[in-house]
Each structure stands twice: as C-alpha cells, then as structure tokens.
Motif scaffolding. Structure first.
Motif, PDB file in Angstrom:
ATOM      1  N   GLU A  59       0.873  -1.366   0.113  1.00  0.00           N
ATOM      2  CA  GLU A  59      -0.158  -0.115  -0.187  1.00  0.00           C
ATOM      3  C   GLU A  59       0.958   1.299  -0.208  1.00  0.00           C
ATOM      4  N   LEU A  60       2.110   1.533   0.698  1.00  0.00           N
ATOM      5  CA  LEU A  60       2.920   2.523   0.806  1.00  0.00           C
ATOM      6  C   LEU A  60       3.454   2.581  -0.449  1.00  0.00           C
ATOM      7  N   ARG A  61       4.101   1.556  -1.085  1.00  0.00           N
ATOM      8  CA  ARG A  61       4.660   1.632  -2.409  1.00  0.00           C
ATOM      9  C   ARG A  61       3.733   2.104  -3.389  1.00  0.00           C
ATOM     10  N   LEU A  62       2.804   1.576  -3.553  1.00  0.00           N
ATOM     11  CA  LEU A  62       1.716   2.160  -4.557  1.00  0.00           C
ATOM     12  C   LEU A  62       1.515   3.456  -4.384  1.00  0.00           C
ATOM     13  N   ALA A  63       1.176   4.061  -3.098  1.00  0.00           N
ATOM     14  CA  ALA A  63       0.908   5.182  -2.968  1.00  0.00           C
ATOM     15  C   ALA A  63       1.975   6.196  -3.440  1.00  0.00           C
ATOM     16  N   GLN A  64       3.259   5.814  -3.180  1.00  0.00           N
ATOM     17  CA  GLN A  64       4.434   6.407  -3.626  1.00  0.00           C
ATOM     18  C   GLN A  64       4.462   6.600  -4.980  1.00  0.00           C
ATOM     19  N   LEU A  65       3.934   5.634  -5.835  1.00  0.00           N
ATOM     20  CA  LEU A  65       4.039   5.657  -7.208  1.00  0.00           C
ATOM     21  C   LEU A  65       2.804   6.360  -7.679  1.00  0.00           C
ATOM     22  N   THR A  66       1.703   6.617  -7.288  1.00  0.00           N
ATOM     23  CA  THR A  66       0.640   7.452  -7.398  1.00  0.00           C
ATOM     24  C   THR A  66       1.075   8.880  -7.387  1.00  0.00           C
ATOM     25  N   GLN A  67       1.815   9.128  -6.343  1.00  0.00           N
ATOM     26  CA  GLN A  67       2.131  10.706  -6.122  1.00  0.00           C
ATOM     27  C   GLN A  67       3.280  11.031  -7.162  1.00  0.00           C
ATOM     28  N   LEU A  68       4.146  10.022  -7.313  1.00  0.00           N
ATOM     29  CA  LEU A  68       5.345  10.218  -8.208  1.00  0.00           C
ATOM     30  C   LEU A  68       4.721  10.385  -9.749  1.00  0.00           C
ATOM     31  N   LEU A  69       3.728   9.839 -10.248  1.00  0.00           N
ATOM     32  CA  LEU A  69       3.333   9.868 -11.402  1.00  0.00           C
ATOM     33  C   LEU A  69       2.392  11.092 -11.846  1.00  0.00           C
ATOM     34  N   ALA A  70       2.088  11.701 -10.520  1.00  0.00           N
ATOM     35  CA  ALA A  70       1.100  12.846 -10.670  1.00  0.00           C
ATOM     36  C   ALA A  70       1.713  14.199 -10.555  1.00  0.00           C
ATOM     37  N   GLN A  71       3.120  13.839 -10.521  1.00  0.00           N
ATOM     38  CA  GLN A  71       3.917  15.551 -10.553  1.00  0.00           C
ATOM     39  C   GLN A  71       3.765  15.975 -12.096  1.00  0.00           C
ATOM     40  N   PRO A  72       3.624  17.289 -11.995  1.00  0.00           N
ATOM     41  CA  PRO A  72       3.615  17.874 -13.404  1.00  0.00           C
ATOM     42  C   PRO A  72       4.818  17.684 -14.428  1.00  0.00           C
ATOM     43  N   VAL A  73       4.780  17.603 -15.648  1.00  0.00           N
ATOM     44  CA  VAL A  73       5.824  17.365 -16.559  1.00  0.00           C
ATOM     45  C   VAL A  73       6.195  18.508 -17.441  1.00  0.00           C
ATOM     46  N   GLN A  74       7.418  18.765 -17.503  1.00  0.00           N
ATOM     47  CA  GLN A  74       7.719  20.025 -18.272  1.00  0.00           C
ATOM     48  C   GLN A  74       7.889  19.628 -19.977  1.00  0.00           C
ATOM     49  N   VAL A  75       6.952  20.089 -20.601  1.00  0.00           N
ATOM     50  CA  VAL A  75       7.019  19.751 -22.214  1.00  0.00           C
ATOM     51  C   VAL A  75       7.571  20.780 -22.961  1.00  0.00           C
ATOM     52  N   GLU A  76       7.726  21.844 -22.474  1.00  0.00           N
ATOM     53  CA  GLU A  76       8.434  23.174 -23.138  1.00  0.00           C
ATOM     54  C   GLU A  76       9.052  23.935 -22.017  1.00  0.00           C
ATOM     55  N   ASP A  77      10.000  24.743 -22.367  1.00  0.00           N
ATOM     56  CA  ASP A  77      10.746  25.779 -21.598  1.00  0.00           C
ATOM     57  C   ASP A  77       9.708  26.493 -20.885  1.00  0.00           C
ATOM     58  N   GLY A  78       9.367  26.274 -19.679  1.00  0.00           N
ATOM     59  CA  GLY A  78       8.578  27.153 -18.757  1.00  0.00           C
ATOM     60  C   GLY A  78       7.128  26.559 -18.727  1.00  0.00           C
ATOM     61  N   VAL A  79       7.053  25.410 -19.640  1.00  0.00           N
ATOM     62  CA  VAL A  79       5.541  25.009 -19.832  1.00  0.00           C
ATOM     63  C   VAL A  79       5.575  23.694 -19.088  1.00  0.00           C
ATOM     64  N   LEU A  80       4.703  23.612 -18.146  1.00  0.00           N
ATOM     65  CA  LEU A  80       4.445  22.396 -17.397  1.00  0.00           C
ATOM     66  C   LEU A  80       2.987  21.687 -17.608  1.00  0.00           C
ATOM     67  N   VAL A  81       2.619  20.566 -17.941  1.00  0.00           N
ATOM     68  CA  VAL A  81       1.600  19.718 -18.019  1.00  0.00           C
ATOM     69  C   VAL A  81       1.109  19.016 -16.894  1.00  0.00           C
ATOM     70  N   ASP A  82      -0.085  19.176 -16.351  1.00  0.00           N
ATOM     71  CA  ASP A  82      -0.407  18.250 -15.151  1.00  0.00           C
ATOM     72  C   ASP A  82      -0.735  16.990 -15.694  1.00  0.00           C
TER      73      ASP A  82
END
Length: 226
Positions: free
Chosen positions: A135-158
């Motif tokens: 349960e702890l490891r799956l919760a960690q994965l959920t949080q990790l994958l939910a972090q925004p991703v930078q797709v361009e300079d200064g542009v983040l995607v949720d």
C-alpha cells in the motif's frame, strides 16, 4: 529379385540422404525461432527505453517464477492523455509525458524489476514487494506519476495516472495473464480516484477478451495475452 533389391536399396539411400539433410535443417529452424524470440524479448520501446510487450512479458514471468508471492504486478494508464496530445504542444508534448512516466516508473520499480510499455499510454511493471509494503509503495507511485511534466521551456503539463495491481498470494496464481487481467479490472475500478487499487479475487473474474477487460484497446486482437 536382384532388380527389386536394387530399387529398395536406392530408395533406402534416398531416404537416408533426406533424413541426413533434414536433421541440420530442423536444428537451424529451431535455432532461428529461438533467436527470433530472444531478439523480440530484448527489443525496447524506442520512445521510452522501456521493454516492449514481449520483453516485459518474458521478464515478468521470470520474476514470478523466482519470487512468487512477493511479486506485485502493476498496470498504469495515463488519465486524459488524449487531451495532452490534442493540446497546444501536440504529440511532442505527449511524447515527453510518456518518456517522463517511463523514467518515473523505472525509478520506482528498480533495476531488477520488469518495467514495460504495453502500447499507447499503458505501462506495466512486475516488482518484488512484500505484502507489508504494498500500500505504501503504490501510494508513492501514485504521487510520483502525478507530478507535472515540463513539455517546453517554462511550460508544465498536469498529469495523473490510474493504477491497478495484483499479487499471487491474493489471487492464488502466478499466471501473468490472470494477474494482469485482475490488475486491469482493479485499475478501472479506481479510475480518476487518485488512488491505486489492489485487486482481490472478484477482479480476476471480470469478463475479458484476450486477457483484458472488454472494451479496452487491444481486445479485438487475437492471440495470447501478455
């Protein structure tokens, strides 16, 4: 009589020659098939660097055979991925999200685990995690994958991901197809909830096509499920 014996001898010699030639040919055929399977298993997804479906399947089954009940089979599906592809950044932004997801999944799973891209925005992993830490490891994965991703300079995607998991000790089997089917059903049950769902036995009997929940991409394809 002598003529008959000569005919029989000639036939026997031809049969021996055919057999002699066939043996090495058969050996080469078996070798070629084996080599093809090994190459397919080693082939990686060019975008993410993860194992492809065949390679993931081979390594996941090896992990299950080696570690049994301690393996957790995890399926990941990115939420609203089509919106990212259709957004201002287009497919280039989608590719960056896929690559970032693969990097995060690999870091979470560890080098000895099986981590692969099944196709599109679907990923899988077979990780050695004991019952007390799931349960702890799956919760960690959920949080990790939910972090925004930078797709361009200064542009983040949720981004967000739906996660389902299944384990041999809960389902009573180390069959990868059964575990993935249950994980897929569990993932669907928790879709858009922001939490990973660990499958129970009820998820293993959800109707499926080719080892996947009916209606999922790939259910129209014949053949063995990964």
């Amino acid at each position: 009589m002598a003529s008959t014996m000569r005919v029989q001898t000639a036939i026997g010699q031809r049969a021996l020659l055919i057999t002699t030639l066939a043996v090495p040919l058969t050996g080469w055929t078996i070798h070629a098939v084996s080599l093809h399977r090994k190459l397919a298993a080693a082939r990686k997804d060019p975008l993410t660097g993860l194992l492809g479906r065949d390679g993931y399947t081979v390594k996941a089954r090896q992990n299950l055979a080696r570690y049994g009940d301690s393996v957790l089979v995890v399926l990941v599906d990115l939420d609203h991925f089509k919106q990212i592809n259709d957004g201002p950044g287009g497919h280039a932004a989608g590719d960056r999200v896929l690559a970032a997801t693969a990097t995060r999944l690999t870091a979470w799973a560890g080098s000895r685990s099986a981590a692969g891209r099944l196709g599109g925005d679907e990923f899988a992993a077979a990780v050695r995690i004991g019952p007390a830490h799931r349960e702890l490891r799956l919760a960690q994965l959920t949080q990790l994958l939910a972090q925004p991703v930078q797709v361009e300079d200064g542009v983040l995607v949720d981004v967000a991901a739906s996660i389902g998991a299944a384990s041999p000790d809960v389902l009573g089997t180390t069959d990868l197809s059964v575990l993935q089917r249950a994980a897929d059903a569990a993932m669907y049950a928790g879709k858009h909830t922001g939490r990973a769902v660990l499958a129970d036995r009820s998820h293993a009997v959800v109707p499926s096509v080719n080892g996947r929940r009916a209606g999922r991409p790939g259910t129209h394809t014949l053949g063995r499920a990964a």
